[in-house]
Design a protein around this motif. Structure first.
Motif, PDB file in Angstrom:
ATOM      1  N   ALA A 139       0.804  -1.148  -0.023  1.00  0.00           N
ATOM      2  CA  ALA A 139       0.118   0.093  -0.055  1.00  0.00           C
ATOM      3  C   ALA A 139       0.838   1.360   0.049  1.00  0.00           C
ATOM      4  CB  ALA A 139      -1.007   0.076   1.225  1.00  0.00           C
ATOM      5  N   TYR A 140       0.228   2.428  -0.350  1.00  0.00           N
ATOM      6  CA  TYR A 140       0.867   3.571  -0.405  1.00  0.00           C
ATOM      7  C   TYR A 140       0.255   4.522   0.571  1.00  0.00           C
ATOM      8  CZ  TYR A 140       1.443   8.526  -2.078  1.00  0.00           C
ATOM      9  OH  TYR A 140       1.949   9.970  -2.475  1.00  0.00           O
ATOM     10  N   VAL A 141       1.120   5.419   1.140  1.00  0.00           N
ATOM     11  CA  VAL A 141       0.756   6.336   2.389  1.00  0.00           C
ATOM     12  C   VAL A 141       1.018   7.830   1.736  1.00  0.00           C
ATOM     13  CG1 VAL A 141       1.142   7.413   4.724  1.00  0.00           C
ATOM     14  CG2 VAL A 141       1.035   4.753   4.261  1.00  0.00           C
ATOM     15  N   SER A 142       0.357   8.681   1.788  1.00  0.00           N
ATOM     16  CA  SER A 142       0.502   9.871   1.067  1.00  0.00           C
ATOM     17  C   SER A 142       0.822  10.767   2.278  1.00  0.00           C
ATOM     18  CB  SER A 142      -0.928  10.281   0.603  1.00  0.00           C
ATOM     19  OG  SER A 142      -0.592  11.865   0.296  1.00  0.00           O
ATOM     20  N   ALA A 143       1.762  11.567   1.681  1.00  0.00           N
ATOM     21  CA  ALA A 143       2.515  12.671   2.600  1.00  0.00           C
ATOM     22  C   ALA A 143       1.801  13.906   2.123  1.00  0.00           C
ATOM     23  CB  ALA A 143       3.915  12.968   2.379  1.00  0.00           C
ATOM     24  N   ALA A 144       0.807  13.937   1.385  1.00  0.00           N
ATOM     25  CA  ALA A 144       0.307  15.298   1.087  1.00  0.00           C
ATOM     26  C   ALA A 144      -0.160  15.972   2.312  1.00  0.00           C
ATOM     27  CB  ALA A 144      -1.199  15.057   0.133  1.00  0.00           C
ATOM     28  N   GLY A 145       0.067  17.533   2.345  1.00  0.00           N
ATOM     29  CA  GLY A 145       0.038  18.589   3.227  1.00  0.00           C
ATOM     30  C   GLY A 145       0.942  18.331   4.577  1.00  0.00           C
ATOM     31  N   LEU A 146       1.828  17.627   4.498  1.00  0.00           N
ATOM     32  CA  LEU A 146       2.674  17.599   5.853  1.00  0.00           C
ATOM     33  C   LEU A 146       3.686  18.462   5.598  1.00  0.00           C
ATOM     34  CD1 LEU A 146       2.727  13.545   6.283  1.00  0.00           C
ATOM     35  CD2 LEU A 146       1.054  15.225   7.625  1.00  0.00           C
ATOM     36  N   ALA A 147       3.990  18.979   6.839  1.00  0.00           N
ATOM     37  CA  ALA A 147       5.107  19.968   6.814  1.00  0.00           C
ATOM     38  C   ALA A 147       6.323  19.363   6.717  1.00  0.00           C
ATOM     39  CB  ALA A 147       4.822  20.945   8.019  1.00  0.00           C
ATOM     40  N   THR A 148       7.375  20.212   6.299  1.00  0.00           N
ATOM     41  CA  THR A 148       8.741  19.676   6.643  1.00  0.00           C
ATOM     42  C   THR A 148       9.693  21.018   7.156  1.00  0.00           C
ATOM     43  OG1 THR A 148       9.625  20.840   4.381  1.00  0.00           O
ATOM     44  CG2 THR A 148       8.631  18.477   4.302  1.00  0.00           C
ATOM     45  N   SER A 149      10.728  20.473   7.634  1.00  0.00           N
ATOM     46  CA  SER A 149      11.583  21.474   8.328  1.00  0.00           C
ATOM     47  C   SER A 149      12.802  22.020   7.637  1.00  0.00           C
ATOM     48  CB  SER A 149      12.391  20.446   9.487  1.00  0.00           C
ATOM     49  OG  SER A 149      12.894  19.651   9.074  1.00  0.00           O
ATOM     50  N   ASP A 150      12.955  21.487   6.394  1.00  0.00           N
ATOM     51  CA  ASP A 150      13.928  21.685   5.395  1.00  0.00           C
ATOM     52  C   ASP A 150      13.699  21.507   4.038  1.00  0.00           C
ATOM     53  OD1 ASP A 150      14.043  18.979   5.368  1.00  0.00           O
ATOM     54  OD2 ASP A 150      16.026  18.898   6.129  1.00  0.00           O
ATOM     55  N   GLY A 151      12.373  21.101   3.571  1.00  0.00           N
ATOM     56  CA  GLY A 151      11.818  20.877   2.396  1.00  0.00           C
ATOM     57  C   GLY A 151      12.059  19.377   2.017  1.00  0.00           C
ATOM     58  N   THR A 152      12.398  18.470   2.816  1.00  0.00           N
ATOM     59  CA  THR A 152      12.633  17.147   2.510  1.00  0.00           C
ATOM     60  C   THR A 152      11.960  16.353   3.708  1.00  0.00           C
ATOM     61  OG1 THR A 152      14.399  17.433   0.969  1.00  0.00           O
ATOM     62  CG2 THR A 152      14.025  15.204   1.980  1.00  0.00           C
ATOM     63  N   HIS A 153      12.708  16.641   4.989  1.00  0.00           N
ATOM     64  CA  HIS A 153      12.246  15.998   6.343  1.00  0.00           C
ATOM     65  C   HIS A 153      11.221  16.498   6.981  1.00  0.00           C
ATOM     66  CE1 HIS A 153      16.635  15.193   5.218  1.00  0.00           C
ATOM     67  NE2 HIS A 153      16.368  14.031   5.369  1.00  0.00           N
ATOM     68  N   PHE A 154      10.249  15.642   7.489  1.00  0.00           N
ATOM     69  CA  PHE A 154       9.131  16.176   8.039  1.00  0.00           C
ATOM     70  C   PHE A 154       9.270  16.499   9.567  1.00  0.00           C
ATOM     71  CE2 PHE A 154       7.924  12.735   5.140  1.00  0.00           C
ATOM     72  CZ  PHE A 154       7.033  13.383   4.312  1.00  0.00           C
ATOM     73  N   THR A 155       8.456  17.669   9.707  1.00  0.00           N
ATOM     74  CA  THR A 155       8.468  17.966  11.184  1.00  0.00           C
ATOM     75  C   THR A 155       7.810  16.928  12.230  1.00  0.00           C
ATOM     76  OG1 THR A 155       6.083  18.732  11.243  1.00  0.00           O
ATOM     77  CG2 THR A 155       7.769  20.429  10.314  1.00  0.00           C
ATOM     78  N   ALA A 156       8.131  16.990  13.527  1.00  0.00           N
ATOM     79  CA  ALA A 156       7.559  16.043  14.405  1.00  0.00           C
ATOM     80  C   ALA A 156       6.211  15.851  14.251  1.00  0.00           C
ATOM     81  CB  ALA A 156       8.245  16.607  15.823  1.00  0.00           C
ATOM     82  N   ALA A 157       5.666  16.846  14.338  1.00  0.00           N
ATOM     83  CA  ALA A 157       4.033  16.745  13.950  1.00  0.00           C
ATOM     84  C   ALA A 157       3.620  16.177  12.928  1.00  0.00           C
ATOM     85  CB  ALA A 157       3.269  18.199  14.276  1.00  0.00           C
ATOM     86  N   SER A 158       4.343  16.218  11.576  1.00  0.00           N
ATOM     87  CA  SER A 158       3.965  15.424  10.552  1.00  0.00           C
ATOM     88  C   SER A 158       4.255  14.050  10.568  1.00  0.00           C
ATOM     89  CB  SER A 158       4.768  16.317   9.298  1.00  0.00           C
ATOM     90  OG  SER A 158       4.310  17.434   8.922  1.00  0.00           O
ATOM     91  N   GLN A 159       5.452  13.893  11.233  1.00  0.00           N
ATOM     92  CA  GLN A 159       5.931  12.554  11.541  1.00  0.00           C
ATOM     93  C   GLN A 159       4.660  11.733  12.140  1.00  0.00           C
ATOM     94  OE1 GLN A 159       8.461  10.611  10.706  1.00  0.00           O
ATOM     95  NE2 GLN A 159      10.139  12.057  10.024  1.00  0.00           N
ATOM     96  N   ARG A 160       4.284  12.309  13.345  1.00  0.00           N
ATOM     97  CA  ARG A 160       3.256  11.641  13.927  1.00  0.00           C
ATOM     98  C   ARG A 160       1.902  11.531  13.071  1.00  0.00           C
ATOM     99  NH1 ARG A 160       5.518  14.681  18.032  1.00  0.00           N
ATOM    100  NH2 ARG A 160       4.050  16.582  17.686  1.00  0.00           N
ATOM    101  N   THR A 161       1.505  12.358  12.161  1.00  0.00           N
ATOM    102  CA  THR A 161       0.199  12.306  11.391  1.00  0.00           C
ATOM    103  C   THR A 161       0.539  11.199  10.458  1.00  0.00           C
ATOM    104  OG1 THR A 161      -0.253  14.658  11.421  1.00  0.00           O
ATOM    105  CG2 THR A 161      -0.975  13.614   9.639  1.00  0.00           C
TER     106      THR A 161
END
Length: 173
Positions: A139-161
């Motif tokens: 299966a695929y998990v979308s990362a749509a709408g999640l924030a990054t800290s540097d344009g590539t790596h997700f923020t902590a809140a986005s990691q939890r989502t």
């Protein structure tokens, strides 16, 4: 670090009441084109070894799936990326004890990364999204709408989502 996997593990435990052992195997700035993750290469071999060692150390345990989040390092090699992902799915399923039919959940790269890398990023995202169509129990998990800290790596809140999204996709398989 554990990143999104801790949220996944908490959701799994809440739903099943079972204990969870995560076997983190990620390493930054690695990929198929860097010579690390193809079947038989260093990080692939290390992941298989770690998973099998964890299973051997905990008799009665079951391998329940692979959570895969990778691709940025391979954005310039999209022509071979699908074959590499499909090979690692087959490889893990044949090399990890009890993993023959386990779910493989692949996460998409960040919107910011796709935008920054243009056509290659769009192609990479599409290949990751199509993993479930090319492979059983994937299966695929979308990362749509999640924030990054540097344009590539997700923020902590986005990691939890993202971890919640991984669990939802895994549970559906």
């Amino acid at each position: 670090g554990i990143g999104y996997a801790m949220t996944f593990a908490r959701a799994y435990k809440a739903a099943t009441g079972r204990r969870v052992l995560l076997v983190p195997c990620a390493q930054t700035a690695t990929g198929f084109t860097t010579g690390h993750w193809n079947v038989g290469q260093s990080l692939y071999n290390a992941a298989v070894s770690r998973c099998n060692a964890a299973l051997a150390a905990a008799p009665g345990s079951e391998f329940k799936g692979v959570l895969w989040h990778q691709g940025e390092s391979d954005v310039s090699a999209t022509g071979t990326y699908a074959a590499s992902v499909d090979a690692i799915i087959a490889g893990f399923r044949s090399s990890i004890t009890g993993a023959t039919d386990v779910p493989f959940v692949a996460g998409g790269v960040a919107d910011d990364f796709v935008t920054a890398t243009g056509a290659n990023g769009v192609t990479l995202q599409g290949i990751i999204a199509d993993a479930g169509n090319r492979n059983a129990s994937a299966a695929y998990v979308s990362a749509a709408g999640l924030a990054t800290s540097d344009g590539t790596h997700f923020t902590a809140a986005s990691q939890r989502t993202l971890g919640g999204r991984y669990y939802t996709a895994w549970e559906a398989l």
